[in-house]
Design a protein around this motif. Structure first.
Motif, mmCIF file in Angstrom:
data_model
loop_
_atom_site.group_PDB
_atom_site.id
_atom_site.type_symbol
_atom_site.label_atom_id
_atom_site.label_comp_id
_atom_site.label_asym_id
_atom_site.label_seq_id
_atom_site.Cartn_x
_atom_site.Cartn_y
_atom_site.Cartn_z
ATOM 1 N N TYR A 175 45.155 49.351 40.728
ATOM 2 C CA TYR A 175 45.259 48.101 39.981
ATOM 3 C C TYR A 175 45.026 48.351 38.493
ATOM 4 O O TYR A 175 44.246 49.222 38.110
ATOM 5 C CB TYR A 175 44.225 47.088 40.476
ATOM 6 N N SER A 176 45.684 47.545 37.690
ATOM 7 C CA SER A 176 45.458 47.575 36.253
ATOM 8 C C SER A 176 45.256 46.137 35.811
ATOM 9 O O SER A 176 46.217 45.369 35.744
ATOM 10 C CB SER A 176 46.649 48.198 35.526
ATOM 11 N N GLN A 177 44.015 45.786 35.562
ATOM 12 C CA GLN A 177 43.699 44.449 35.062
ATOM 13 C C GLN A 177 43.813 44.482 33.545
ATOM 14 O O GLN A 177 43.156 45.296 32.888
ATOM 15 C CB GLN A 177 42.280 44.046 35.473
ATOM 16 N N SER B 274 49.838 45.873 40.104
ATOM 17 C CA SER B 274 49.519 46.600 41.331
ATOM 18 C C SER B 274 50.490 47.751 41.514
ATOM 19 O O SER B 274 51.661 47.654 41.147
ATOM 20 C CB SER B 274 49.608 45.661 42.536
ATOM 21 N N GLY C 211 53.454 42.717 39.846
ATOM 22 C CA GLY C 211 52.458 42.030 39.045
ATOM 23 C C GLY C 211 52.825 41.770 37.607
ATOM 24 O O GLY C 211 52.081 41.117 36.883
ATOM 25 N N ARG D 31 48.417 54.989 34.555
ATOM 26 C CA ARG D 31 49.296 53.904 34.124
ATOM 27 C C ARG D 31 49.868 54.279 32.758
ATOM 28 O O ARG D 31 49.116 54.633 31.843
ATOM 29 C CB ARG D 31 48.513 52.592 34.063
ATOM 30 N N GLU E 266 40.898 51.378 41.808
ATOM 31 C CA GLU E 266 41.570 51.714 43.067
ATOM 32 C C GLU E 266 40.955 50.915 44.202
ATOM 33 O O GLU E 266 39.733 50.754 44.261
ATOM 34 C CB GLU E 266 41.453 53.210 43.358
ATOM 35 N N ASP E 267 41.778 50.439 45.101
ATOM 36 C CA ASP E 267 41.331 49.792 46.329
ATOM 37 C C ASP E 267 41.674 50.749 47.465
ATOM 38 O O ASP E 267 42.836 50.895 47.835
ATOM 39 C CB ASP E 267 42.028 48.449 46.508
ATOM 40 N N ARG F 61 47.469 41.222 36.195
ATOM 41 C CA ARG F 61 47.002 42.343 37.001
ATOM 42 C C ARG F 61 48.201 43.020 37.639
ATOM 43 O O ARG F 61 48.936 42.409 38.404
ATOM 44 C CB ARG F 61 46.027 41.885 38.089
ATOM 45 N N GLU G 28 55.530 49.034 42.595
ATOM 46 C CA GLU G 28 54.793 48.273 41.594
ATOM 47 C C GLU G 28 55.106 46.784 41.670
ATOM 48 O O GLU G 28 56.202 46.376 42.066
ATOM 49 C CB GLU G 28 55.156 48.786 40.207
ATOM 50 N N CYS H 99 53.326 53.180 36.997
ATOM 51 C CA CYS H 99 52.222 53.956 37.527
ATOM 52 C C CYS H 99 52.737 55.352 37.867
ATOM 53 O O CYS H 99 53.930 55.537 38.127
ATOM 54 C CB CYS H 99 51.569 53.290 38.731
ATOM 55 N N THR I 194 45.860 51.175 46.909
ATOM 56 C CA THR I 194 46.568 50.582 45.777
ATOM 57 C C THR I 194 45.795 50.805 44.480
ATOM 58 O O THR I 194 44.570 50.731 44.462
ATOM 59 C CB THR I 194 46.764 49.068 46.005
#
Length: 121
Positions: free
Chosen positions: A77-79, A19, A6, A34, A69-70, A17, A4, A93, A75
């Protein structure tokens, strides 16, 4: 393995954000979530992407947090936007190869990241 990054310190109304980079498995085939834990409180769910791609959010996160998800970067992501002091917590996560039902059940996840601190003042 989940790594993790960010976290940080922001003022009320700010954004971060988070990661969560995965290795050893493909995030898009796992149930990814998350969670967060504030000092003196129990760990609680924030959001998840379940195995069929459906996204779920808690009431407090809906409208402010976006989980995604990317696939290319494997990865999660949580914006997090419009952050509030009550969002201050260690964020984790979590992942599991099986669909977790209900998605916010902590015991349903077998892999966890090391956590990243978010502080909102």
């Amino acid at each position: 393995q989940l790594v993790e990054s960010g976290g940080g310190s922001v003022q009320t109304g700010g954004s971060l954000r988070l990661s969560c980079a995965a290795s050893g498995f493909t995030v898009s085939t796992y149930c990814m979530a998350r969670f967060r834990q504030a000092p003196g409180k129990e760990r609680e769910a924030v959001a998840a992407v379940v195995t069929d791609g459906i996204k779920s959010y808690t009431h407090s996160a809906k409208g402010r947090f976006t989980i995604s998800e990317d696939k290319a970067k494997n990865t999660l992501y949580s914006q997090m936007d419009n952050l509030k002091p009550e969002d201050t917590a260690m964020y984790y996560c979590a992942a599991d190869a099986k669909a977790v039902a209900p998605w916010d059940r902590i015991g349903g996840y077998t892999s966890w990241g090391q956590g990243t601190q978010v502080t909102v003042s």
